[in-house]
Design a protein around this motif. Structure first.
Motif, PDB file in Angstrom:
ATOM      1  N   TYR A  88       0.838  -1.203   0.000  1.00 43.62           N
ATOM      2  CA  TYR A  88       0.000   0.000   0.000  1.00 43.62           C
ATOM      3  C   TYR A  88       0.872   1.252   0.000  1.00 43.62           C
ATOM      4  N   TYR A  89       1.960   1.204   0.741  1.00 42.17           N
ATOM      5  CA  TYR A  89       2.882   2.347   0.777  1.00 42.17           C
ATOM      6  C   TYR A  89       3.473   2.609  -0.608  1.00 42.17           C
ATOM      7  N   LYS A  90       3.935   1.554  -1.262  1.00 47.19           N
ATOM      8  CA  LYS A  90       4.538   1.731  -2.584  1.00 47.19           C
ATOM      9  C   LYS A  90       3.498   2.157  -3.616  1.00 47.19           C
ATOM     10  N   TYR A  91       2.307   1.614  -3.498  1.00 55.39           N
ATOM     11  CA  TYR A  91       1.223   2.002  -4.407  1.00 55.39           C
ATOM     12  C   TYR A  91       0.902   3.484  -4.243  1.00 55.39           C
ATOM     13  N   GLY A  92       0.776   3.922  -2.995  1.00 56.01           N
ATOM     14  CA  GLY A  92       0.498   5.331  -2.735  1.00 56.01           C
ATOM     15  C   GLY A  92       1.615   6.228  -3.230  1.00 56.01           C
ATOM     16  N   GLU A 116      -5.262   7.560   1.460  1.00 58.30           N
ATOM     17  CA  GLU A 116      -5.824   6.318   2.012  1.00 58.30           C
ATOM     18  C   GLU A 116      -4.824   5.163   1.938  1.00 58.30           C
ATOM     19  N   SER A 117      -3.996   5.155   0.892  1.00 58.04           N
ATOM     20  CA  SER A 117      -3.001   4.088   0.751  1.00 58.04           C
ATOM     21  C   SER A 117      -1.973   4.157   1.872  1.00 58.04           C
ATOM     22  N   GLU A 119      -2.386   5.653   4.788  1.00 57.65           N
ATOM     23  CA  GLU A 119      -3.086   5.377   6.047  1.00 57.65           C
ATOM     24  C   GLU A 119      -3.314   3.884   6.231  1.00 57.65           C
ATOM     25  N   LYS A 120      -3.629   3.187   5.136  1.00 60.35           N
ATOM     26  CA  LYS A 120      -3.834   1.734   5.199  1.00 60.35           C
ATOM     27  C   LYS A 120      -2.540   1.028   5.584  1.00 60.35           C
ATOM     28  N   ALA A 121      -1.416   1.527   5.058  1.00 60.77           N
ATOM     29  CA  ALA A 121      -0.126   0.934   5.402  1.00 60.77           C
ATOM     30  C   ALA A 121       0.125   1.024   6.902  1.00 60.77           C
ATOM     31  N   ILE A 122      -0.261   2.136   7.510  1.00 63.18           N
ATOM     32  CA  ILE A 122      -0.064   2.326   8.947  1.00 63.18           C
ATOM     33  C   ILE A 122      -1.005   1.435   9.748  1.00 63.18           C
ATOM     34  N   VAL A 123      -2.232   1.278   9.259  1.00 64.17           N
ATOM     35  CA  VAL A 123      -3.184   0.385   9.940  1.00 64.17           C
ATOM     36  C   VAL A 123      -2.637  -1.043   9.959  1.00 64.17           C
ATOM     37  N   LEU A 124      -2.083  -1.464   8.825  1.00 64.22           N
ATOM     38  CA  LEU A 124      -1.563  -2.826   8.718  1.00 64.22           C
ATOM     39  C   LEU A 124      -0.239  -3.000   9.457  1.00 64.22           C
ATOM     40  N   ASN A 125       0.527  -1.929   9.526  1.00 66.23           N
ATOM     41  CA  ASN A 125       1.808  -1.965  10.240  1.00 66.23           C
ATOM     42  C   ASN A 125       1.958  -0.670  11.032  1.00 66.23           C
ATOM     43  N   PRO A 126       1.541  -0.661  12.288  1.00 65.36           N
ATOM     44  CA  PRO A 126       1.566   0.552  13.106  1.00 65.36           C
ATOM     45  C   PRO A 126       2.961   1.167  13.273  1.00 65.36           C
TER      46      PRO A 126
END
Length: 222
Positions: A88-92, A116-117, A119-126
């Motif tokens: 998600y991080y790389k996609y964003g 959102e990409s 933010e999703k990366a952080i949700v998956l890996n705090p």
């Protein structure tokens, strides 16, 4: 017996595919991206769901600034492994770089998915530091009318500090420098240097002195 024969026939193909992947990986690690790309493409045709090969091709596309290709590869990674934060991080990140190339109207329509990409990366890996850095820069540089917010940038900078004091000080320095609080930025960079960011902190401080404060690099340690 037929099954055993089939396995013996298949074994050389598996060895060839593996050696092809290892060849591409070696080329990639040596920075020979143009040579690595066709090797990975051949490997991927035989192994269409291989995550690492897809990621390497996405990274190569990003290196070549072929953002649409990079986006495609990273999107496929998200689909194949939707709980991997780094995809998600790389996609964003690829979306963000593509947004810089398109017209402003289209770029505005991409901001939500970029944010959102990350933010999703952080949700998956705090503990995802890079995604927080990306959000600091995004909120810092976006105009307020389209979602930019210094307060939000500071929020993610504070989160960075909890994970890594060096990144916290550097990000606070970047925010202060962007909003022309140069003396405060100077102090943040010095704090980053003091806790271990000798190379990056020193470079940012030198650039600040040269480009914004009309000071010399000799004053870095003062």
């Amino acid at each position: 017996m037929k099954r055993v024969t089939f396995l013996f026939l298949l074994f050389p193909m598996l060895i060839f595919a593996q050696s092809n992947f290892e060849k591409g990986e070696k080329l990639f690690r040596e920075g020979k991206y143009e040579q690595a790309q066709p090797v990975f493409e051949i490997f991927l045709r035989e192994n269409p769901s291989n995550l690492k090969a897809i990621e390497y091709l996405g990274d190569i596309a990003g290196y070549n600034k072929s953002w649409d290709k990079a986006i495609g590869y990273y999107r496929k990674l998200k689909q194949l492994k939707p709980l991997e934060a780094n995809y998600y991080y790389k996609y964003g990140g690829a979306l963000g770089m593509r947004a810089k190339e398109v017209n402003k109207f289209r770029a505005l329509g991409m901001i939500g998915e970029i944010r959102e990409s990350f933010e999703k990366a952080i949700v998956l890996n705090p503990k995802h530091i890079e995604a927080r850095w990306a959000l600091v820069m995004l909120y810092m540089k976006l105009p307020g009318i389209v979602g930019g917010s210094e307060a939000k940038a500071i929020q993610y900078s504070n989160e960075l500090y909890k994970l890594s004091p060096v990144d916290g000080f550097l990000s606070k320095g970047q925010i202060d420098e962007y909003f022309e609080r140069y003396t405060s930025a100077e102090e943040q960079y010095k704090k980053a240097i003091a806790v271990g960011s000798t190379k990056t902190g020193s470079q940012l401080l030198a650039n600040l002195y040269k480009n914004k404060m009309n000071k010399t690099a000799k004053q870095i340690n003062k």
